[in-house]
Design an enzyme around this catalytic site. Structure first.
Site, mmCIF file in Angstrom:
data_model
loop_
_atom_site.group_PDB
_atom_site.id
_atom_site.type_symbol
_atom_site.label_atom_id
_atom_site.label_comp_id
_atom_site.label_asym_id
_atom_site.label_seq_id
_atom_site.Cartn_x
_atom_site.Cartn_y
_atom_site.Cartn_z
ATOM 1 N N ARG A 1 4.503 0.740 1.595
ATOM 2 C CA ARG A 1 3.720 1.873 1.088
ATOM 3 C C ARG A 1 2.626 2.314 2.062
ATOM 4 O O ARG A 1 1.933 3.296 1.810
ATOM 5 C CB ARG A 1 3.137 1.546 -0.287
ATOM 6 C CG ARG A 1 4.236 1.517 -1.351
ATOM 7 C CD ARG A 1 3.770 1.421 -2.797
ATOM 8 N NE ARG A 1 2.361 1.547 -3.028
ATOM 9 C CZ ARG A 1 1.561 0.594 -3.522
ATOM 10 N NH1 ARG A 1 2.059 -0.585 -3.819
ATOM 11 N NH2 ARG A 1 0.284 0.814 -3.717
ATOM 12 N N ASN A 2 2.457 1.591 3.167
ATOM 13 C CA ASN A 2 1.479 2.025 4.157
ATOM 14 C C ASN A 2 2.006 3.317 4.787
ATOM 15 O O ASN A 2 3.177 3.402 5.155
ATOM 16 C CB ASN A 2 1.254 0.947 5.219
ATOM 17 C CG ASN A 2 0.055 1.252 6.082
ATOM 18 O OD1 ASN A 2 0.022 2.268 6.774
ATOM 19 N ND2 ASN A 2 -0.941 0.390 6.036
ATOM 20 N N GLN A 3 1.144 4.307 4.935
ATOM 21 C CA GLN A 3 1.566 5.629 5.385
ATOM 22 C C GLN A 3 1.449 5.832 6.900
ATOM 23 O O GLN A 3 1.690 6.933 7.403
ATOM 24 C CB GLN A 3 0.744 6.691 4.643
ATOM 25 C CG GLN A 3 0.999 6.638 3.148
ATOM 26 C CD GLN A 3 0.022 7.479 2.352
ATOM 27 O OE1 GLN A 3 -1.144 7.606 2.712
ATOM 28 N NE2 GLN A 3 0.498 8.046 1.267
#
Length: 166
Positions: free
Chosen positions: A41-43
């Site tokens: 989920r890290n962008q």
């Protein structure tokens, strides 16, 4: 991972690095995968893909790093080692900083440094204060899923890095 000493990865840089992006310290998912920004989920990879106009998420990790280096982008962290339970920056204790001035001095093409999040900016700016000539500094909103600013708002600020790569 528990509250043991956690260490950063080696810097991903070369003599053509024009922009150095500094995080704080890899989170547990990244440490387990031995990859920068590995949490699904890290962008980070999505933001940089939009910045560069390529789908970094479609590439395997070595190809992502190669793409960054081809565009003059390097990666590292401001913290060399620290104690931290979990992955949140607020839990970082007993910091041993990386030698950012030495790394910067070794990068002849360096024009800008971007801090990925406020913890990286606070620690990194303190370390760089000893340098007589600083590159352009950017304080960016964290790419972490724990930082809940909307993706479009993050992207607007991250796109400012294009100036450092032009």
């Amino acid at each position: 991972m528990n509250d043991t000493a956690k260490s950063c990865f080696p810097p991903v840089v070369n003599p053509q690095t024009r922009l150095l992006i500094l995080g704080s310290l890899p989170g547990d998912a990244s440490l387990q995968a031995v990859q920068y920004y590995a949490h699904p989920r890290n962008q980070f990879w999505r933001l940089l893909g939009e910045l560069l106009g390529c789908d970094l998420l479609a590439l395997d990790y070595p190809a992502r790093l190669a793409a960054l280096q081809q565009h003059g982008i390097g990666l590292w962290d401001v913290v060399a080692q620290a104690q931290r339970q979990g992955s949140l920056d607020a839990a970082i204790r007993g910091i041993s900083p990386n030698d950012l001035p030495a790394l910067c001095a070794s990068l002849p093409a360096l024009r800008a440094i971007a801090f990925n999040g406020s913890t990286a900016a606070a620690i990194g700016r303190k370390q760089l204060a000893v340098m007589s000539k600083l590159p352009t500094l950017f304080d960016l909103p964290s790419s972490s899923p724990a930082y809940t600013l909307s993706y479009p708002a993050k992207l607007t600020q991250w796109l400012a890095l294009r100036a450092a790569l032009a």
